[in-house]
Design a protein around this motif. Structure first.
Motif, PDB file in Angstrom:
ATOM      1  N   UNK A  39      14.239  24.751  26.634  1.00 41.48           N
ATOM      2  CA  UNK A  39      13.759  24.184  25.368  1.00 41.48           C
ATOM      3  C   UNK A  39      14.395  24.997  24.242  1.00 41.48           C
ATOM      4  N   UNK A  40      15.015  24.273  23.286  1.00 46.36           N
ATOM      5  CA  UNK A  40      15.801  24.952  22.280  1.00 46.36           C
ATOM      6  C   UNK A  40      15.404  24.562  20.872  1.00 46.36           C
ATOM      7  N   UNK A  41      15.732  25.418  19.949  1.00 47.46           N
ATOM      8  CA  UNK A  41      15.630  25.134  18.531  1.00 47.46           C
ATOM      9  C   UNK A  41      16.821  25.777  17.834  1.00 47.46           C
ATOM     10  N   UNK A  42      16.996  25.466  16.544  1.00 46.97           N
ATOM     11  CA  UNK A  42      18.145  25.992  15.805  1.00 46.97           C
ATOM     12  C   UNK A  42      17.680  26.618  14.497  1.00 46.97           C
ATOM     13  N   UNK A  78       8.100  33.574  26.230  1.00 46.14           N
ATOM     14  CA  UNK A  78       7.262  32.896  25.239  1.00 46.14           C
ATOM     15  C   UNK A  78       6.776  31.587  25.845  1.00 46.14           C
ATOM     16  N   UNK A  79       5.525  31.275  25.603  1.00 44.61           N
ATOM     17  CA  UNK A  79       4.934  30.076  26.210  1.00 44.61           C
ATOM     18  C   UNK A  79       5.410  28.798  25.549  1.00 44.61           C
ATOM     19  N   UNK A  80       5.808  28.875  24.274  1.00 51.64           N
ATOM     20  CA  UNK A  80       6.295  27.689  23.575  1.00 51.64           C
ATOM     21  C   UNK A  80       7.210  28.121  22.434  1.00 51.64           C
ATOM     22  N   UNK A  81       7.925  27.154  21.861  1.00 56.63           N
ATOM     23  CA  UNK A  81       8.875  27.464  20.798  1.00 56.63           C
ATOM     24  C   UNK A  81       8.184  27.968  19.536  1.00 56.63           C
ATOM     25  N   UNK A  82       6.976  27.471  19.261  1.00 58.15           N
ATOM     26  CA  UNK A  82       6.271  27.914  18.048  1.00 58.15           C
ATOM     27  C   UNK A  82       5.967  29.408  18.105  1.00 58.15           C
TER      28      UNK A  82
END
Length: 351
Positions: free
Chosen positions: A212-215, A310-314
């Motif tokens: 799971x990715x973010x930028x 980390x459990x999630x991106x947030x």
């Protein structure tokens, strides 16, 4: 029983004083200082050690030598000088050049080169000491694309003032603010980095394969206020890039913003209608990420998240935001900007 310092004869004392008044090398001056203090008979052995900066045995060695051989014997130095090192002069300069080029993967490679170049065989331990003495350090090389044009990179540095003038015009009617821009991907796949540990102990870091990715879009102001702009997005494309440029433009609508960025496919071009009216683009040469100071900013933000799950991106983004609060302070932003870039932009740009 402790040895005492008996008085020296008057004739010997006179010769010591005569030699003391004459110019002497540093090593000879120290020997004369020791025997002169002995001759004065006013200081203890411990005090002479402190004044002259020598050990107890040296005090008695110099005293015995001057008594047995006189001042001439005391000032006679049976030392032919240090041996010439295997790597010196032109060979040393060549060795430094190879170190800077990263030609030695192991100390053994340097050892073979020295043996071939000088016909002298150094131990691996001796080679490591030589490398450290010349400022060498074991490093992981940075990737460099095979299509990189070093001449274009050098030309960008040299011609930056002229390129800026061409972008903003000779007499801009607005205050000019100059930025460097880049993006970094972050995700739940853990970043594994080195840690300090005791020798012989195997260290483990938590790991889970989660894609799971973010930028994170980042822009740092080169000079002036040394401001910073950040934007977290779930994807990256030209529309999102246009949104980030609009964020920079709206941060100071009355100024002209010049953005230095690479030529990624998702970056807008100068003729794109989505480009804000008060934004100008200055592209970097292809395959030259080292020219962009934002590269270092991204590594600093990611460093505290290494070796963690980390459990999630947030949750990860909250940590990145916390770290960014420190690195987006003006003083920290200024420390990240390349010195040559700040000098060149001030050399000819009307900032």
């Amino acid at each position: 029983m402790a040895r005492k310092l008996p008085a020296l004869g008057k004739e010997l004392v006179d010769r010591i004083e005569e030699a003391w008044q004459q110019p002497q090398a540093d090593w000879a001056r120290k020997r004369l200082l020791v025997v002169r203090l002995i001759a004065l008979h006013q200081s203890s052995v411990a005090e002479i050690m402190t004044i002259a900066g020598v050990c107890r045995q040296t005090v008695f060695t110099y005293r015995d030598k001057v008594v047995a051989e006189g001042v001439e014997g005391l000032l006679k130095r049976d030392w032919a000088g240090a041996r010439t090192p295997a790597v010196h002069g032109a060979v040393e300069d060549e060795f430094k050049a190879k170190l800077e080029a990263g030609d030695f993967r192991q100390a053994r490679d340097a050892q073979k080169w020295i043996a071939k170049r000088t016909r002298k065989q150094l131990t691996e331990s001796g080679v490591r000491k030589l490398i450290h003495r010349l400022g060498g350090k074991l490093k992981v090389p940075r990737k460099s694309h095979r299509k990189k044009d070093q001449a274009a990179s050098d030309a960008f540095k040299a011609e930056l003032p002229g390129r800026l003038a061409a972008v903003v015009g000779e007499r801009p009617d607005k205050t000019v603010r100059l930025w460097v821009l880049d993006e970094h991907r972050y995700g739940l796949l853990p970043v594994i980095r080195r840690v300090w540990s005791r020798r012989g102990v195997r260290v483990h870091a938590p790991y889970a394969t989660t894609y799971k990715w973010g930028y994170l879009h980042e822009a740092l102001e080169i000079d002036g206020a040394n401001d910073a702009q950040l934007l977290f997005t779930p994807a990256i494309n030209q529309d999102i890039h246009a949104l980030f440029l609009k964020q920079i433009a709206c941060s100071d609508p009355d100024s002209l913003h010049v953005i230095i960025q690479d030529q990624a496919g998702f970056h807008l071009r100068a003729e794109d209608p989505r480009l804000p009216a008060n934004v100008r683009l200055l592209p970097l040469p292809p395959y030259c990420p080292e020219l962009n100071p934002v590269e270092g900013f991204g590594r600093l933000l990611k460093a505290p998240t290494a070796n963690r799950l980390y459990s999630n991106l947030r949750q990860l983004e909250d940590h990145l935001i916390a770290v960014a609060r420190y690195w987006t302070k003006p003083g920290q932003v200024r420390s990240l900007i390349h010195g040559w870039m700040r000098e060149q932009t001030n050399a000819g740009a009307p900032l």
